[in-house]
Design a protein around this motif. Structure first.
Motif, PDB file in Angstrom:
ATOM      1  N   VAL A 285      86.583 -10.201  21.467  1.00  0.00           N
ATOM      2  CA  VAL A 285      86.103 -11.303  22.310  1.00  0.00           C
ATOM      3  C   VAL A 285      84.614 -11.510  22.103  1.00  0.00           C
ATOM      4  O   VAL A 285      84.142 -12.656  22.022  1.00  0.00           O
ATOM      5  CB  VAL A 285      86.413 -11.012  23.797  1.00  0.00           C
ATOM      6  CG1 VAL A 285      85.777 -12.043  24.697  1.00  0.00           C
ATOM      7  CG2 VAL A 285      87.894 -10.947  24.038  1.00  0.00           C
TER       8      VAL A 285
ATOM      9  N   PHE B 205      84.110 -13.164  18.600  1.00  0.00           N
ATOM     10  CA  PHE B 205      84.507 -14.574  18.653  1.00  0.00           C
ATOM     11  C   PHE B 205      83.514 -15.390  19.469  1.00  0.00           C
ATOM     12  O   PHE B 205      83.177 -16.526  19.111  1.00  0.00           O
ATOM     13  CB  PHE B 205      85.902 -14.725  19.253  1.00  0.00           C
ATOM     14  CG  PHE B 205      87.031 -14.391  18.310  1.00  0.00           C
ATOM     15  CD1 PHE B 205      86.829 -14.315  16.955  1.00  0.00           C
ATOM     16  CD2 PHE B 205      88.303 -14.165  18.805  1.00  0.00           C
ATOM     17  CE1 PHE B 205      87.866 -14.011  16.095  1.00  0.00           C
ATOM     18  CE2 PHE B 205      89.346 -13.869  17.962  1.00  0.00           C
ATOM     19  CZ  PHE B 205      89.132 -13.783  16.600  1.00  0.00           C
ATOM     20  N   GLY B 206      83.035 -14.842  20.566  1.00  0.00           N
ATOM     21  CA  GLY B 206      82.062 -15.550  21.397  1.00  0.00           C
ATOM     22  C   GLY B 206      80.749 -15.784  20.669  1.00  0.00           C
ATOM     23  O   GLY B 206      80.160 -16.864  20.760  1.00  0.00           O
TER      24      GLY B 206
ATOM     25  N   THR C 293      81.208 -18.506  18.130  1.00  0.00           N
ATOM     26  CA  THR C 293      81.284 -19.797  18.815  1.00  0.00           C
ATOM     27  C   THR C 293      79.899 -20.300  19.195  1.00  0.00           C
ATOM     28  O   THR C 293      79.562 -21.471  18.979  1.00  0.00           O
ATOM     29  CB  THR C 293      82.164 -19.676  20.077  1.00  0.00           C
ATOM     30  OG1 THR C 293      83.450 -19.195  19.696  1.00  0.00           O
ATOM     31  CG2 THR C 293      82.304 -21.009  20.775  1.00  0.00           C
TER      32      THR C 293
ATOM     33  N   PHE D 170      87.032 -21.195  16.764  1.00  0.00           N
ATOM     34  CA  PHE D 170      86.631 -19.914  17.329  1.00  0.00           C
ATOM     35  C   PHE D 170      86.483 -19.986  18.849  1.00  0.00           C
ATOM     36  O   PHE D 170      86.695 -18.983  19.533  1.00  0.00           O
ATOM     37  CB  PHE D 170      85.342 -19.414  16.680  1.00  0.00           C
ATOM     38  CG  PHE D 170      85.574 -18.795  15.336  1.00  0.00           C
ATOM     39  CD1 PHE D 170      86.065 -17.516  15.225  1.00  0.00           C
ATOM     40  CD2 PHE D 170      85.312 -19.512  14.173  1.00  0.00           C
ATOM     41  CE1 PHE D 170      86.286 -16.945  13.981  1.00  0.00           C
ATOM     42  CE2 PHE D 170      85.531 -18.954  12.944  1.00  0.00           C
ATOM     43  CZ  PHE D 170      86.030 -17.665  12.837  1.00  0.00           C
ATOM     44  N   GLY D 171      86.138 -21.142  19.366  1.00  0.00           N
ATOM     45  CA  GLY D 171      86.127 -21.298  20.821  1.00  0.00           C
ATOM     46  C   GLY D 171      87.523 -21.154  21.398  1.00  0.00           C
ATOM     47  O   GLY D 171      87.723 -20.507  22.436  1.00  0.00           O
TER      48      GLY D 171
ATOM     49  N   THR E 261      88.470 -17.534  21.316  1.00  0.00           N
ATOM     50  CA  THR E 261      87.778 -16.800  22.377  1.00  0.00           C
ATOM     51  C   THR E 261      88.491 -16.969  23.703  1.00  0.00           C
ATOM     52  O   THR E 261      88.779 -15.995  24.408  1.00  0.00           O
ATOM     53  CB  THR E 261      86.320 -17.287  22.497  1.00  0.00           C
ATOM     54  OG1 THR E 261      85.673 -17.131  21.237  1.00  0.00           O
ATOM     55  CG2 THR E 261      85.581 -16.510  23.553  1.00  0.00           C
TER      56      THR E 261
ATOM     57  N   THR F 113      91.969 -15.270  23.640  1.00  0.00           N
ATOM     58  CA  THR F 113      91.881 -13.817  23.647  1.00  0.00           C
ATOM     59  C   THR F 113      91.533 -13.316  25.047  1.00  0.00           C
ATOM     60  O   THR F 113      92.073 -12.304  25.505  1.00  0.00           O
ATOM     61  CB  THR F 113      90.837 -13.327  22.631  1.00  0.00           C
ATOM     62  OG1 THR F 113      91.170 -13.842  21.346  1.00  0.00           O
ATOM     63  CG2 THR F 113      90.806 -11.814  22.569  1.00  0.00           C
TER      64      THR F 113
ATOM     65  N   TYR G 125      89.443  -9.603  30.318  1.00  0.00           N
ATOM     66  CA  TYR G 125      88.080  -9.170  30.045  1.00  0.00           C
ATOM     67  C   TYR G 125      87.572  -8.390  31.227  1.00  0.00           C
ATOM     68  O   TYR G 125      87.475  -8.960  32.311  1.00  0.00           O
ATOM     69  CB  TYR G 125      87.161 -10.371  29.785  1.00  0.00           C
ATOM     70  CG  TYR G 125      85.801  -9.959  29.329  1.00  0.00           C
ATOM     71  CD1 TYR G 125      85.566  -9.685  27.989  1.00  0.00           C
ATOM     72  CD2 TYR G 125      84.742  -9.813  30.224  1.00  0.00           C
ATOM     73  CE1 TYR G 125      84.322  -9.302  27.547  1.00  0.00           C
ATOM     74  CE2 TYR G 125      83.505  -9.428  29.784  1.00  0.00           C
ATOM     75  CZ  TYR G 125      83.294  -9.180  28.449  1.00  0.00           C
ATOM     76  OH  TYR G 125      82.063  -8.782  28.019  1.00  0.00           O
TER      77      TYR G 125
END
Length: 57
Positions: free
Chosen positions: A4, A7-8, A11, A40-41, A44, A47, A53
């Motif tokens: 995460v 990916f964040g 992004t 990728f957003g 994110t 995921t 999270y």
């Protein structure tokens, strides 16, 4: 959880790239940066929804 974060970061960096490309009127940069931001957003968000999270076991 590390996925995460990666990916964040990708992004956020692609969003900065799109903004910089818009300032310089770079069409190819806008296209690829926008595509990376969307893909990728989405990864994110999905995921975080799927794994939670922080990671839920």
């Amino acid at each position: 959880m590390l996925l995460v974060i990666i990916f964040g970061l990708v992004t956020i960096l692609s969003a900065f790239g799109v903004l910089r490309s818009l300032k310089q009127i770079n069409l190819l940069g806008i296209l690829f940066g926008g595509a990376a931001f969307i893909v990728f957003g989405w990864f994110t968000v999905m995921t975080i929804i799927n794994s939670g999270y922080p990671t839920a076991h």
